[in-house]
Design a protein around this motif. Sequence first.
Motif, short mmCIF file in Angstrom:
data_model
loop_
_atom_site.label_atom_id
_atom_site.label_comp_id
_atom_site.label_asym_id
_atom_site.label_seq_id
_atom_site.Cartn_x
_atom_site.Cartn_y
_atom_site.Cartn_z
N TRP A 192 0.86 -1.19 0.00
CA TRP A 192 0.00 0.00 0.00
C TRP A 192 0.90 1.24 0.00
O TRP A 192 2.08 1.18 0.37
N TYR A 198 -3.82 0.67 -2.56
CA TYR A 198 -3.36 -0.64 -2.10
C TYR A 198 -3.41 -1.64 -3.25
O TYR A 198 -4.15 -1.46 -4.22
N HIS A 220 -8.36 -2.59 4.37
CA HIS A 220 -7.69 -1.33 4.06
C HIS A 220 -8.56 -0.13 4.42
O HIS A 220 -8.05 0.94 4.78
#
Length: 377
Positions: free
Chosen positions: A305, A330, A343
């Motif tokens: 990421w 990401y 995420h």
Amino acid sequence: MQADLSTAYIFLRNIEHGLQAAEGQQTHSLSASARGLRALARRLGFDEIETLTAVLDRHRDRVHAVYANLFHDETGEEGLAGRELFRLLAGEIDDEQGRARLAAAGVENPDGALQAIRALDAAPAQGRSSSRNLLANLLASILATEAPLCARGQVLIRLEKVVARAGAPAALYRTLLEDDELRRRLLLGLDAGDLFAARLAAYPELLDFLTAVDLDRDAFRTAVVAAFEEVIANGDDLPSRFDPFRRIKAIEEFKVLAEWLTGRRLSLLNDKLSLVADCAIEAAARAVASDLPPTPDATDPDAGWTVFALGKLGSRELTVHSDLDLVFVYAGETTDAARFQGHQKFVRAIYDLLSNFFYDWSSYEIDTRLRPEGKMG
């Protein structure tokens, strides 16, 4: 000089005891009534009020002359001398006269300035008379300063807020009188706006950085990184890092602002504020990744990421109130719901660490609305 001070001290202490014995409480102010003054005069062995006040003025003038020699008693052509300001603080000049004299000295908000002066004088301090002398000379210095101030009245109002939080006002007044450069930088900062005063009120120790040697860019970055690293290392979890994290940001930002005020170098301000933001984002991301990794397996080659900065930060033109335009990217398929949610939580935690409110300002205002997903980044 020593004899003058000793004689004046004994005389003033006798007045103090006479006042407190008569009123049955701690007080340092002469009675506003002729009856009260007449009683005090006779209690101290004077036949008339005029005789008492003449002797009192003589002792005050001698004491003030000593302070004026030790600590600047400055006044401009239309300014107010320390002696006159002492009389204002002591209540010998009423508020109406005080406002008129402040206005004549060029103070743009005499009513607000007078309220601030009264509050400064009321700040708890040991050695009331000594503290008042120091304050009177400091006020005279502020009103007569050659520093290019836009609003002396606002400077006094903001100074009162700083003193109210700093504690030990007499020591602060003495330090400012003795250190011309510190006083000049403080006045320039208070004249610049409320942000400077708010930071000083929250962290009085920042006064120590006003005359600190300015660090070059690399040394400054090293110091900022180390400060954030210490916060991360000492925190048990993310909530425990919130206040220390934002404190570091506020302190480092203040240092940059103080440095800018001395030279008005915009490129330096932009670059160092951007550098602080870079370090804050990097530290926040690493802190969150250690407590709340976006993927269960950090060794996964698809677990990468990154964070992109756009806007003012991306162009290295950040100012003290700029928001941070960030894009979080990401690796992985958009159809992988579990990875996306991981995420999303990761970004939310970074957002919270960087942008929760602290005192009366936000650490950073984060804007991730640069993609269709909006706040999801």
